[in-house]
Design a protein around this motif. Sequence first.
Motif, PDB file in Angstrom:
ATOM      1  N   CYS A  85       0.857  -1.188   0.000  1.00 22.53           N
ATOM      2  CA  CYS A  85       0.000   0.000   0.000  1.00 22.53           C
ATOM      3  C   CYS A  85       0.898   1.244   0.000  1.00 22.53           C
ATOM      4  N   PRO A  86       0.990   1.954  -1.130  1.00 23.17           N
ATOM      5  CA  PRO A  86       1.901   3.098  -1.204  1.00 23.17           C
ATOM      6  C   PRO A  86       1.617   4.196  -0.191  1.00 23.17           C
ATOM      7  N   GLY A  87       0.383   4.282   0.284  1.00 23.58           N
ATOM      8  CA  GLY A  87       0.052   5.303   1.265  1.00 23.58           C
ATOM      9  C   GLY A  87       0.524   4.979   2.664  1.00 23.58           C
ATOM     10  N   VAL A  88       1.037   3.775   2.887  1.00 21.54           N
ATOM     11  CA  VAL A  88       1.564   3.381   4.187  1.00 21.54           C
ATOM     12  C   VAL A  88       3.077   3.531   4.146  1.00 21.54           C
ATOM     13  N   ARG A  89       3.581   4.440   4.939  1.00 17.65           N
ATOM     14  CA  ARG A  89       5.021   4.721   4.954  1.00 17.65           C
ATOM     15  C   ARG A  89       5.677   4.017   6.134  1.00 17.65           C
ATOM     16  N   LEU A  90       6.697   3.230   5.847  1.00 21.93           N
ATOM     17  CA  LEU A  90       7.480   2.604   6.907  1.00 21.93           C
ATOM     18  C   LEU A  90       8.499   3.634   7.385  1.00 21.93           C
ATOM     19  N   LEU A  91       8.262   4.205   8.546  1.00 22.04           N
ATOM     20  CA  LEU A  91       9.127   5.258   9.062  1.00 22.04           C
ATOM     21  C   LEU A  91      10.482   4.719   9.493  1.00 22.04           C
ATOM     22  N   ALA A  92      10.474   3.599  10.216  1.00 22.25           N
ATOM     23  CA  ALA A  92      11.712   3.056  10.755  1.00 22.25           C
ATOM     24  C   ALA A  92      11.494   1.632  11.208  1.00 22.25           C
ATOM     25  N   GLN A  93      12.601   0.893  11.280  1.00 28.18           N
ATOM     26  CA  GLN A  93      12.608  -0.427  11.901  1.00 28.18           C
ATOM     27  C   GLN A  93      13.454  -0.328  13.160  1.00 28.18           C
ATOM     28  N   ALA A  94      12.847  -0.577  14.298  1.00 24.22           N
ATOM     29  CA  ALA A  94      13.552  -0.570  15.573  1.00 24.22           C
ATOM     30  C   ALA A  94      14.009  -1.985  15.869  1.00 24.22           C
ATOM     31  N   ASN A  95      15.285  -2.243  15.675  1.00 25.78           N
ATOM     32  CA  ASN A  95      15.849  -3.579  15.836  1.00 25.78           C
ATOM     33  C   ASN A  95      16.460  -3.681  17.235  1.00 25.78           C
ATOM     34  N   ILE A  96      15.693  -4.260  18.160  1.00 26.56           N
ATOM     35  CA  ILE A  96      16.091  -4.328  19.563  1.00 26.56           C
ATOM     36  C   ILE A  96      16.075  -5.791  20.004  1.00 26.56           C
ATOM     37  N   PRO A  97      17.213  -6.381  20.358  1.00 28.85           N
ATOM     38  CA  PRO A  97      17.206  -7.755  20.860  1.00 28.85           C
ATOM     39  C   PRO A  97      16.258  -7.900  22.043  1.00 28.85           C
ATOM     40  N   ILE A  98      15.447  -8.941  22.034  1.00 29.78           N
ATOM     41  CA  ILE A  98      14.435  -9.113  23.070  1.00 29.78           C
ATOM     42  C   ILE A  98      15.031  -9.120  24.484  1.00 29.78           C
ATOM     43  N   PRO A  99      16.178  -9.756  24.725  1.00 31.82           N
ATOM     44  CA  PRO A  99      16.718  -9.698  26.089  1.00 31.82           C
ATOM     45  C   PRO A  99      17.073  -8.282  26.539  1.00 31.82           C
ATOM     46  N   ASP A 100      17.273  -7.355  25.583  1.00 28.44           N
ATOM     47  CA  ASP A 100      17.599  -5.971  25.917  1.00 28.44           C
ATOM     48  C   ASP A 100      16.392  -5.049  25.864  1.00 28.44           C
ATOM     49  N   ALA A 101      15.207  -5.602  25.630  1.00 28.62           N
ATOM     50  CA  ALA A 101      14.042  -4.758  25.352  1.00 28.62           C
ATOM     51  C   ALA A 101      13.700  -3.835  26.513  1.00 28.62           C
ATOM     52  N   SER A 102      13.741  -4.325  27.747  1.00 29.29           N
ATOM     53  CA  SER A 102      13.358  -3.479  28.880  1.00 29.29           C
ATOM     54  C   SER A 102      14.309  -2.303  29.054  1.00 29.29           C
ATOM     55  N   ARG A 103      15.570  -2.496  28.695  1.00 27.41           N
ATOM     56  CA  ARG A 103      16.560  -1.435  28.844  1.00 27.41           C
ATOM     57  C   ARG A 103      16.531  -0.457  27.682  1.00 27.41           C
ATOM     58  N   ARG A 104      16.364  -0.972  26.464  1.00 24.24           N
ATOM     59  CA  ARG A 104      16.559  -0.127  25.290  1.00 24.24           C
ATOM     60  C   ARG A 104      15.281   0.435  24.690  1.00 24.24           C
ATOM     61  N   THR A 105      14.155  -0.256  24.880  1.00 25.95           N
ATOM     62  CA  THR A 105      12.938   0.193  24.205  1.00 25.95           C
ATOM     63  C   THR A 105      12.494   1.589  24.629  1.00 25.95           C
ATOM     64  N   PRO A 106      12.469   1.930  25.933  1.00 28.97           N
ATOM     65  CA  PRO A 106      12.019   3.276  26.294  1.00 28.97           C
ATOM     66  C   PRO A 106      12.837   4.379  25.625  1.00 28.97           C
ATOM     67  N   GLN A 107      14.156   4.218  25.601  1.00 25.39           N
ATOM     68  CA  GLN A 107      15.008   5.224  24.961  1.00 25.39           C
ATOM     69  C   GLN A 107      14.759   5.284  23.464  1.00 25.39           C
ATOM     70  N   GLU A 108      14.578   4.118  22.832  1.00 26.68           N
ATOM     71  CA  GLU A 108      14.331   4.071  21.389  1.00 26.68           C
ATOM     72  C   GLU A 108      13.003   4.745  21.049  1.00 26.68           C
ATOM     73  N   VAL A 109      11.986   4.479  21.854  1.00 27.24           N
ATOM     74  CA  VAL A 109      10.682   5.084  21.601  1.00 27.24           C
ATOM     75  C   VAL A 109      10.751   6.599  21.762  1.00 27.24           C
ATOM     76  N   SER A 110      11.451   7.071  22.778  1.00 24.47           N
ATOM     77  CA  SER A 110      11.600   8.516  22.973  1.00 24.47           C
ATOM     78  C   SER A 110      12.276   9.158  21.769  1.00 24.47           C
ATOM     79  N   SER A 111      13.312   8.504  21.255  1.00 23.35           N
ATOM     80  CA  SER A 111      13.998   9.030  20.073  1.00 23.35           C
ATOM     81  C   SER A 111      13.079   9.061  18.856  1.00 23.35           C
ATOM     82  N   LEU A 112      12.309   8.003  18.672  1.00 22.55           N
ATOM     83  CA  LEU A 112      11.391   7.941  17.532  1.00 22.55           C
ATOM     84  C   LEU A 112      10.298   9.002  17.634  1.00 22.55           C
TER      85      LEU A 112
END
Length: 380
Positions: free
Chosen positions: A230-257
């Motif tokens: 669907c051309p109207g759906v834009r993939l802004l970014a892929q957040a590649n976060i290893p699951i064992p690191d998710a609790s540490r890295r996801t909040p910071q990644e989301v804030s940046s996004l």
Amino acid sequence: MDPNRKTARAAAALLAVAATALAGCGSGTSDTGGPSPAGAGCPAVLQAARAAVERAERAVTPWNGPTTGPAAIPGKSLVYVAQTMTNPGVAGVANAVREAARTIGWTVRVIDGQGTPAGIQAALSQAVTLKPSGIVIGGFDPRLTSQQVARAGAEGIPLVGWHALSAPGPSTSPRLFTNVTTRVEEVAKAAADWVIAGSGGHAGVVVFTDDSIPFAETKSRLIEERLAACPGVRLLAQANIPIPDASRRTPQEVSSLLSRFPKEWTYSVAINDLYFDDAAPAFRAAGKPGAGPPLNIGAGDGDPSAFRRVNSERFQAATVPEPLAQQGWQIVDEFNRAFAGRPASGYVAPVHISTAANSAGASSWDPQGYREAYEKIWQG
């Protein structure tokens, strides 16, 4: 810590460690191209996505699994080797196997692999030593325990997997009588279609994944390919976060996004529901409403914590869950077919999308009719 937050992290630890040898452990967020053409649409894709989502969101669906098969073979015993019982998906299936085994008249023992390669190898070794009638590979790749799998084969002990491989059905290498799971391509398509349908074909999307796990990398790639239809759906970014690191890295990644895409980010898709648990503090700190935007869907197991977020509209709007109880009963039925010298049933559960509107406050996706169907088969 909420035991449900330990879930997929502990469950994925083994996979992440093992997968590092198979695939590069990338990390971080990658931009995926410029904006879509203004006003671009996808009427045919949008129509198909809406129809698919409508089917997948039906709360009550008729049983479409097996209705015939061998009568119960008496006196059998199973050992369920769990990747880790802190994973609610693995534990949910184990409980369902116990329930189904009581119904058919068998015994079940659960051995917890504790989420480490050494622990799982020891657990499977113990299972083989017990010489049960059959062994369940509960949520780990049997290729990581090849010596133990070979011993089980030499002892004539059939193996049935749950999420042991990416594809459902029998496997010759590694040798499994069958593997019980939904189809990753169908789960990925359902999650992407939910975004396409809900946005009317116009969305800015972030995909959360863990490319160190080949199964997860495949799922996210399929999600992105469907969104690209669907051309109207834009993939802004892929957040590649290893699951064992998710609790540490996801909040910071989301804030940046959120800083980079304060208005453009309207939808998210994650290969596992847990990312949204970890993302919630960052969304909350940014003043984002729990009901979105962004609207978030997990293409994961659909554990109880995910259902709590969905039902309370706290930073997750939908999940594509596994029917854990049904799959536990199917595992017992597959073993009964193996013991009777019959082929595997070939059944694969259809995908379902759970939302606050159709889950009625449930903590899991439990379709109707399978218990009665299997009991009738086993009664002969």
